[in-house]
Enzyme design. Structure first.
Site, short mmCIF file in Angstrom:
data_model
loop_
_atom_site.label_atom_id
_atom_site.label_comp_id
_atom_site.label_asym_id
_atom_site.label_seq_id
_atom_site.Cartn_x
_atom_site.Cartn_y
_atom_site.Cartn_z
N PRO A 287 -11.23 -55.41 44.06
CA PRO A 287 -11.62 -55.74 42.69
C PRO A 287 -11.17 -57.13 42.28
O PRO A 287 -11.67 -57.70 41.33
CB PRO A 287 -10.94 -54.66 41.84
CG PRO A 287 -9.94 -54.00 42.71
CD PRO A 287 -10.33 -54.25 44.11
N GLU B 240 -4.08 -48.62 46.31
CA GLU B 240 -4.04 -49.83 45.48
C GLU B 240 -4.44 -51.07 46.29
O GLU B 240 -4.34 -52.19 45.81
CB GLU B 240 -2.63 -50.02 44.90
CG GLU B 240 -2.22 -48.95 43.90
CD GLU B 240 -3.20 -48.82 42.75
OE1 GLU B 240 -3.65 -47.69 42.49
OE2 GLU B 240 -3.54 -49.85 42.14
N ARG C 194 -30.73 -56.78 55.38
CA ARG C 194 -32.16 -56.94 55.02
C ARG C 194 -32.63 -58.37 55.18
O ARG C 194 -33.82 -58.65 55.22
CB ARG C 194 -32.43 -56.44 53.61
CG ARG C 194 -31.80 -57.28 52.52
CD ARG C 194 -32.00 -56.65 51.17
NE ARG C 194 -33.39 -56.71 50.75
CZ ARG C 194 -33.95 -57.77 50.17
NH1 ARG C 194 -33.25 -58.87 49.98
NH2 ARG C 194 -35.22 -57.74 49.80
N ASP D 60 -37.17 -62.33 46.33
CA ASP D 60 -36.17 -61.45 45.70
C ASP D 60 -35.74 -62.00 44.35
O ASP D 60 -35.78 -63.21 44.12
CB ASP D 60 -34.90 -61.45 46.56
CG ASP D 60 -34.99 -60.46 47.69
OD1 ASP D 60 -35.85 -59.58 47.64
OD2 ASP D 60 -34.18 -60.58 48.61
N1 JFB Z 1 -15.54 -54.71 46.19
C1 JFB Z 1 -15.01 -54.08 45.38
C2 JFB Z 1 -14.47 -53.34 44.29
C3 JFB Z 1 -13.43 -52.40 44.23
C4 JFB Z 1 -12.48 -51.94 45.28
C5 JFB Z 1 -12.58 -52.43 46.59
C6 JFB Z 1 -11.65 -52.05 47.54
C7 JFB Z 1 -10.61 -51.18 47.18
C8 JFB Z 1 -9.50 -50.65 47.87
C9 JFB Z 1 -8.78 -49.84 46.99
N2 JFB Z 1 -9.43 -49.87 45.80
C10 JFB Z 1 -8.97 -49.16 44.60
C11 JFB Z 1 -8.28 -50.11 43.66
C12 JFB Z 1 -7.54 -51.17 44.14
C13 JFB Z 1 -6.91 -52.01 43.23
N3 JFB Z 1 -6.99 -51.78 41.90
C14 JFB Z 1 -7.70 -50.74 41.45
C15 JFB Z 1 -8.36 -49.87 42.32
C16 JFB Z 1 -10.53 -50.68 45.87
C17 JFB Z 1 -11.47 -51.04 44.93
N4 JFB Z 1 -13.34 -51.95 42.96
N5 JFB Z 1 -14.29 -52.58 42.22
C18 JFB Z 1 -14.99 -53.44 42.99
N6 JFB Z 1 -16.02 -54.24 42.55
#
Ligand code: JFB
Length: 242
Positions: free
Chosen positions: A88, A115, A157, A172
């Site tokens: 994230p 996490e 794709r 696209d």
């Molecule tokens: N790409 C992407 C993502 C993710 C994502 C991706 C990998 C992981 C691994 C663990 N977590 C859970 C987590 C970790 C830290 N903070 C909060 C939640 C993930 C979330 N969440 N939202 C996105 N757009």
């Protein structure tokens, strides 16, 4: 292109073998290998996570397991690889990212959970290969697997031969910096709604102009940020008149 995915939930990646991408794999247009991170644990509990240094909620994925897994996966093929780590906290994954990665010989995706993955895994990998920490959007998922499904589809794709009609990838949304406009097919009238006359005119210039206007209209309405980001020369006089 070879794609490797390392995850504690290999079953989450089963959709990669369905439909268009599944056919591309069968046709040898792309190779996909999914690996269970727990194969590189050595304890009876197959532990992949531990408490975070400094305290705080949740658990962090252990660097030792990831290090061994990535060493083994990378050693399995001599092609140079880009490591992709969904998070994230990553840089935005965009169509331009997919287009850039489509030129890679190999992508290795590290799916975190909990996490996230101990930062040293990314830092150590970055000393020997390109590494991208990317996010597919401003919302929080539970792990990286869904993001990998999204990114693999967006990249695959674009690979030669994967799409039946390569022109569609060129038209696209985002490929010209704009959202694509509305699309229509038969019947001519459906529940009292008819297809725009111009699309049935056979006048290709008018159709192209109409489609461009609808794309500009939709982009201005839904994604003004894309319009603002267009290079100065991206809009011609007819566009500006719109
Ligand atoms: N790409 C992407 C993502 C993710 C994502 C991706 C990998 C992981 C691994 C663990 N977590 C859970 C987590 C970790 C830290 N903070 C909060 C939640 C993930 C979330 N969440 N939202 C996105 N757009």
């Amino acid at each position: 292109m070879r794609i490797d995915v390392v995850t504690i939930f290999p079953g989450y990646l089963a959709p990669l073998r369905e439909a268009l991408l599944g056919r591309a794999i069968e046709a040898g247009l792309v190779e996909v290998a999914v690996h269970d991170l727990r194969d590189w644990t050595h304890d009876v509990h197959q532990a992949v996570d531990d408490a975070p240094y400094g305290g705080g909620p949740g658990m962090v994925m252990k660097p030792q397991v990831w290090g061994e897994a990535l060493d083994a996966v990378l050693a399995a093929d001599e092609r140079p690889a880009r490591l992709v780590v969904p998070t994230p906290a990553g840089r935005p994954f965009r169509q331009s990212t997919a287009q850039a990665w489509a030129g890679e010989q190999r992508l290795v995706f590290a799916c975190g959970r909990y996490e996230g993955i101990d930062q040293r895994v990314v830092d150590e990998a970055a000393a020997r290969m390109p590494v991208d920490e990317v996010s597919i959007g401003d919302y929080v998922l539970v792990g990286g697997e869904v993001a990998v499904l999204v990114m693999v589809e967006a990249v695959a794709r674009l690979l030669p031969g994967v799409l039946g009609n390569p022109v569609s990838a060129e038209q696209d949304s985002f490929s010209d910096g704009l959202l694509e406009g509305p699309a229509y097919t038969r019947p001519l009238t459906w529940r009292g709604l008819s297809v725009p006359e111009v699309l049935r005119s056979g006048h290709h210039g008018a159709i192209a102009r109409w489609r461009r206007d609808r794309a500009l209209e939709r982009t201005a309405d839904r994604r003004p940020d894309l319009l603002a980001a267009l290079p100065a020369d991206a809009l011609d006089a007819a566009d500006r008149a719109f």
